[in-house]
Design a protein around this motif. Structure first.
Motif, PDB file in Angstrom:
ATOM      1  N   THR A 140      45.908  42.250  47.993  1.00 28.76           N
ATOM      2  CA  THR A 140      45.573  43.464  48.745  1.00 28.76           C
ATOM      3  C   THR A 140      45.679  43.303  50.252  1.00 28.76           C
ATOM      4  O   THR A 140      45.603  44.283  50.977  1.00 28.76           O
ATOM      5  CB  THR A 140      44.152  43.962  48.389  1.00 28.76           C
ATOM      6  N   GLY A 160      49.470  44.909  46.766  1.00 25.12           N
ATOM      7  CA  GLY A 160      48.191  45.163  46.109  1.00 25.12           C
ATOM      8  C   GLY A 160      48.219  46.263  45.061  1.00 25.12           C
ATOM      9  O   GLY A 160      47.216  46.512  44.387  1.00 25.12           O
ATOM     10  N   LEU A 190      46.786  45.555  41.559  1.00 26.97           N
ATOM     11  CA  LEU A 190      45.326  45.424  41.560  1.00 26.97           C
ATOM     12  C   LEU A 190      44.667  46.790  41.658  1.00 26.97           C
ATOM     13  O   LEU A 190      43.682  47.061  40.963  1.00 26.97           O
ATOM     14  CB  LEU A 190      44.877  44.525  42.708  1.00 26.97           C
ATOM     15  N   TYR A 191      45.209  47.660  42.504  1.00 27.60           N
ATOM     16  CA  TYR A 191      44.666  49.014  42.600  1.00 27.60           C
ATOM     17  C   TYR A 191      44.827  49.744  41.263  1.00 27.60           C
ATOM     18  O   TYR A 191      43.924  50.438  40.814  1.00 27.60           O
ATOM     19  CB  TYR A 191      45.359  49.810  43.710  1.00 27.60           C
ATOM     20  N   ARG A 205      42.288  48.416  38.637  1.00 29.53           N
ATOM     21  CA  ARG A 205      40.933  48.933  38.941  1.00 29.53           C
ATOM     22  C   ARG A 205      40.850  50.425  38.639  1.00 29.53           C
ATOM     23  O   ARG A 205      39.836  50.916  38.154  1.00 29.53           O
ATOM     24  CB  ARG A 205      40.572  48.686  40.406  1.00 29.53           C
ATOM     25  N   HIS A 232      42.029  41.189  36.476  1.00 32.77           N
ATOM     26  CA  HIS A 232      42.511  41.458  37.824  1.00 32.77           C
ATOM     27  C   HIS A 232      43.060  40.182  38.441  1.00 32.77           C
ATOM     28  O   HIS A 232      42.546  39.099  38.208  1.00 32.77           O
ATOM     29  CB  HIS A 232      41.382  42.034  38.676  1.00 32.77           C
ATOM     30  N   THR A 257      46.564  46.347  54.919  1.00 33.08           N
ATOM     31  CA  THR A 257      45.896  46.834  53.714  1.00 33.08           C
ATOM     32  C   THR A 257      46.339  48.250  53.402  1.00 33.08           C
ATOM     33  O   THR A 257      46.920  48.932  54.243  1.00 33.08           O
ATOM     34  CB  THR A 257      44.362  46.790  53.880  1.00 33.08           C
ATOM     35  N   ASP A 263      37.323  50.028  48.468  1.00 31.21           N
ATOM     36  CA  ASP A 263      36.448  49.005  47.875  1.00 31.21           C
ATOM     37  C   ASP A 263      37.098  47.628  47.873  1.00 31.21           C
ATOM     38  O   ASP A 263      36.438  46.622  48.120  1.00 31.21           O
ATOM     39  CB  ASP A 263      36.064  49.374  46.432  1.00 31.21           C
ATOM     40  N   LEU A 264      38.394  47.581  47.578  1.00 37.76           N
ATOM     41  CA  LEU A 264      39.073  46.286  47.457  1.00 37.76           C
ATOM     42  C   LEU A 264      39.501  45.701  48.805  1.00 37.76           C
ATOM     43  O   LEU A 264      39.822  44.520  48.877  1.00 37.76           O
ATOM     44  CB  LEU A 264      40.299  46.411  46.546  1.00 37.76           C
ATOM     45  N   THR A 265      39.546  46.524  49.824  1.00 39.83           N
ATOM     46  CA  THR A 265      40.023  46.018  51.111  1.00 39.83           C
ATOM     47  C   THR A 265      38.909  45.906  52.148  1.00 39.83           C
ATOM     48  O   THR A 265      39.175  45.550  53.289  1.00 39.83           O
ATOM     49  CB  THR A 265      41.163  46.893  51.667  1.00 39.83           C
TER      50      THR A 265
END
Length: 175
Positions: free
Chosen positions: A14, A20, A23-24, A27, A43, A129, A172-174
């Motif tokens: 990410t 990324g 992964l997105y 999720r 993940h 990101t 949330d992930l970044t």
């Protein structure tokens, strides 16, 4: 050893823009869908030993990743294992990635799972990101491609009543 039926394995980073997206997507699927029978979602950022175990635990694995081939950003591909293994480079022999793990398991005489790669062409894998506009637009189509692949395998994909947005997942992930 009794193997679990199916897993989705997302690969990516990410902190490198479009890298990324897998992964997105994983999720997003986890937050917004339920699956019957159950689908394990794994993940990315999986250490080598864990990755080897993933390939030994499942009958079938759907790998989500970006792929850099000559095509427009956002173009999507579905490759069976035999096809994407032919993309192998010398870097894949270091046994830390998907292809390296498959090669190692095969050399050890292990039974390989059925593996499918669902890939999307990135616009940018530079540091940063979020997703480029070229990948924001086809994100829903990428999710639908994954859902269709699961449904083709006899898995029911039910949308949850309360859904997370892609923007929330990226944040949330970044963060």
């Amino acid at each position: 050893m009794n193997k679990k039926q199916i897993a989705i394995l997302s690969i990516g980073n990410t902190s490198h823009k479009d890298e990324g997206i897998a992964l997105y997507a994983s999720r997003y699927l986890e937050s917004n869908y339920s699956f019957q029978p159950e689908v394990d979602i794994i993940h990315g950022d999986v250490a080598r030993k864990k990755l080897l175990n993933v390939f030994m635990e499942y009958q079938e694995i759907i790998v989500l990743d970006v792929i850099t081939i000559e095509d427009a950003p956002g173009s999507m591909y579905q490759f069976p294992m035999e096809t994407f293994r032919s993309f192998s480079t010398n870097e894949d022999d270091d046994e830390t990635g998907v292809l390296g793990c498959l090669n190692l398991l095969e050399r050890q005489g292990e039974t390989l799972p059925k593996v499918t790669l669902l890939a999307i062409i990135p616009q940018s894998i530079e540091s940063g990101t979020g997703l480029s506009s070229s990948l924001l637009k086809p994100f829903d189509a990428y999710i639908l491609m994954i859902i269709k692949s699961l449904e083709d395998k006899g898995i029911s994909c039910e949308e949850k009543a309360e859904k997370q947005t892609l923007q929330n997942i990226v944040a949330d992930l970044t963060s």
